[in-house]
Design a protein around this motif. Structure first.
Motif, PDB file in Angstrom:
ATOM      1  N   ASP A   1      38.955  41.558  47.201  1.00 59.26           N
ATOM      2  CA  ASP A   1      39.448  41.171  48.511  1.00 59.26           C
ATOM      3  C   ASP A   1      40.965  41.338  48.576  1.00 59.26           C
ATOM      4  OD1 ASP A   1      39.110  40.114  51.169  1.00 59.26           O
ATOM      5  OD2 ASP A   1      39.934  38.226  50.425  1.00 59.26           O
ATOM      6  N   VAL A   2      41.663  40.913  47.541  1.00 51.63           N
ATOM      7  CA  VAL A   2      43.118  41.052  47.488  1.00 51.63           C
ATOM      8  C   VAL A   2      43.494  42.532  47.491  1.00 51.63           C
ATOM      9  CG1 VAL A   2      45.164  40.702  46.038  1.00 51.63           C
ATOM     10  CG2 VAL A   2      43.524  38.826  46.378  1.00 51.63           C
ATOM     11  N   MET A   3      42.806  43.345  46.691  1.00 54.94           N
ATOM     12  CA  MET A   3      43.106  44.777  46.636  1.00 54.94           C
ATOM     13  C   MET A   3      42.813  45.454  47.973  1.00 54.94           C
ATOM     14  SD  MET A   3      44.539  45.236  43.818  1.00 54.94           S
ATOM     15  CE  MET A   3      44.681  47.001  43.898  1.00 54.94           C
ATOM     16  N   SER A   4      41.770  45.031  48.645  1.00 56.07           N
ATOM     17  CA  SER A   4      41.424  45.588  49.945  1.00 56.07           C
ATOM     18  C   SER A   4      42.530  45.292  50.963  1.00 56.07           C
ATOM     19  CB  SER A   4      40.094  45.010  50.425  1.00 56.07           C
ATOM     20  OG  SER A   4      39.816  45.448  51.725  1.00 56.07           O
ATOM     21  N   ARG A   5      43.015  44.055  50.947  1.00 58.34           N
ATOM     22  CA  ARG A   5      44.103  43.691  51.865  1.00 58.34           C
ATOM     23  C   ARG A   5      45.366  44.460  51.533  1.00 58.34           C
ATOM     24  NH1 ARG A   5      43.196  37.315  51.637  1.00 58.34           N
ATOM     25  NH2 ARG A   5      43.533  37.888  49.504  1.00 58.34           N
ATOM     26  N   LEU A   6      45.653  44.652  50.251  1.00 59.95           N
ATOM     27  CA  LEU A   6      46.835  45.396  49.842  1.00 59.95           C
ATOM     28  C   LEU A   6      46.732  46.848  50.300  1.00 59.95           C
ATOM     29  CD1 LEU A   6      49.512  45.546  48.373  1.00 59.95           C
ATOM     30  CD2 LEU A   6      48.256  45.903  46.247  1.00 59.95           C
ATOM     31  N   THR A   7      45.571  47.460  50.120  1.00 54.62           N
ATOM     32  CA  THR A   7      45.362  48.838  50.552  1.00 54.62           C
ATOM     33  C   THR A   7      45.539  48.954  52.059  1.00 54.62           C
ATOM     34  OG1 THR A   7      43.877  49.268  48.718  1.00 54.62           O
ATOM     35  CG2 THR A   7      43.707  50.750  50.595  1.00 54.62           C
TER      36      THR A   7
ATOM     37  N   GLU B   1      35.677  35.659  40.636  1.00 51.16           N
ATOM     38  CA  GLU B   1      37.008  36.201  40.334  1.00 51.16           C
ATOM     39  C   GLU B   1      37.078  37.677  40.700  1.00 51.16           C
ATOM     40  OE1 GLU B   1      37.434  35.230  36.185  1.00 51.16           O
ATOM     41  OE2 GLU B   1      38.547  33.399  36.652  1.00 51.16           O
ATOM     42  N   GLN B   2      36.037  38.437  40.370  1.00 50.48           N
ATOM     43  CA  GLN B   2      36.010  39.862  40.687  1.00 50.48           C
ATOM     44  C   GLN B   2      36.006  40.086  42.203  1.00 50.48           C
ATOM     45  OE1 GLN B   2      36.505  42.228  38.302  1.00 50.48           O
ATOM     46  NE2 GLN B   2      36.775  40.370  37.115  1.00 50.48           N
ATOM     47  N   TYR B   3      35.233  39.296  42.918  1.00 47.56           N
ATOM     48  CA  TYR B   3      35.180  39.400  44.373  1.00 47.56           C
ATOM     49  C   TYR B   3      36.554  39.100  44.961  1.00 47.56           C
ATOM     50  CZ  TYR B   3      33.918  38.723  49.215  1.00 47.56           C
ATOM     51  OH  TYR B   3      33.871  38.818  50.576  1.00 47.56           O
ATOM     52  N   HIS B   4      37.204  38.067  44.456  1.00 49.48           N
ATOM     53  CA  HIS B   4      38.530  37.691  44.953  1.00 49.48           C
ATOM     54  C   HIS B   4      39.534  38.820  44.711  1.00 49.48           C
ATOM     55  CE1 HIS B   4      41.952  35.267  46.068  1.00 49.48           C
ATOM     56  NE2 HIS B   4      42.508  35.562  44.917  1.00 49.48           N
ATOM     57  N   LYS B   5      39.480  39.430  43.529  1.00 46.01           N
ATOM     58  CA  LYS B   5      40.381  40.547  43.221  1.00 46.01           C
ATOM     59  C   LYS B   5      40.135  41.713  44.160  1.00 46.01           C
ATOM     60  CE  LYS B   5      40.887  39.508  38.330  1.00 46.01           C
ATOM     61  NZ  LYS B   5      40.534  39.927  36.973  1.00 46.01           N
TER      62      LYS B   5
END
Length: 66
Positions: free
Chosen positions: A45-51, A39-43
């Motif tokens: 990854d999502v934050m990285s894409r958003l940035t 779950e932490q890794y997925h979050k």
């Protein structure tokens, strides 16, 4: 109860032991620990894409990055 799916995963023994030790230190079962880690890794990854998206929009619009 949340919907769940079960799957098997083959790991090198050394990785399994490292995961087992970390789970034990965290007071979690191996399963709980792996769900938490994924779950932490997925979050991240999502934050990285958003940035990355925010930086692209800033470049295209001329707005300074924060």
């Amino acid at each position: 109860m949340k919907e769940q799916t079960k799957f098997a995963l083959r790991l090198p023994t050394s990785l399994y032991e490292a995961i087992r030790k970390e789970a034990e230190k965290s007071g979690m079962s191996i399963n709980e620990y792996m769900v938490y880690v994924m779950e932490q890794y997925h979050k991240l990854d999502v934050m990285s894409r958003l940035t990355s998206l925010e930086m692209t929009v800033a470049k295209l619009t001329g707005f300074p990055e924060e």
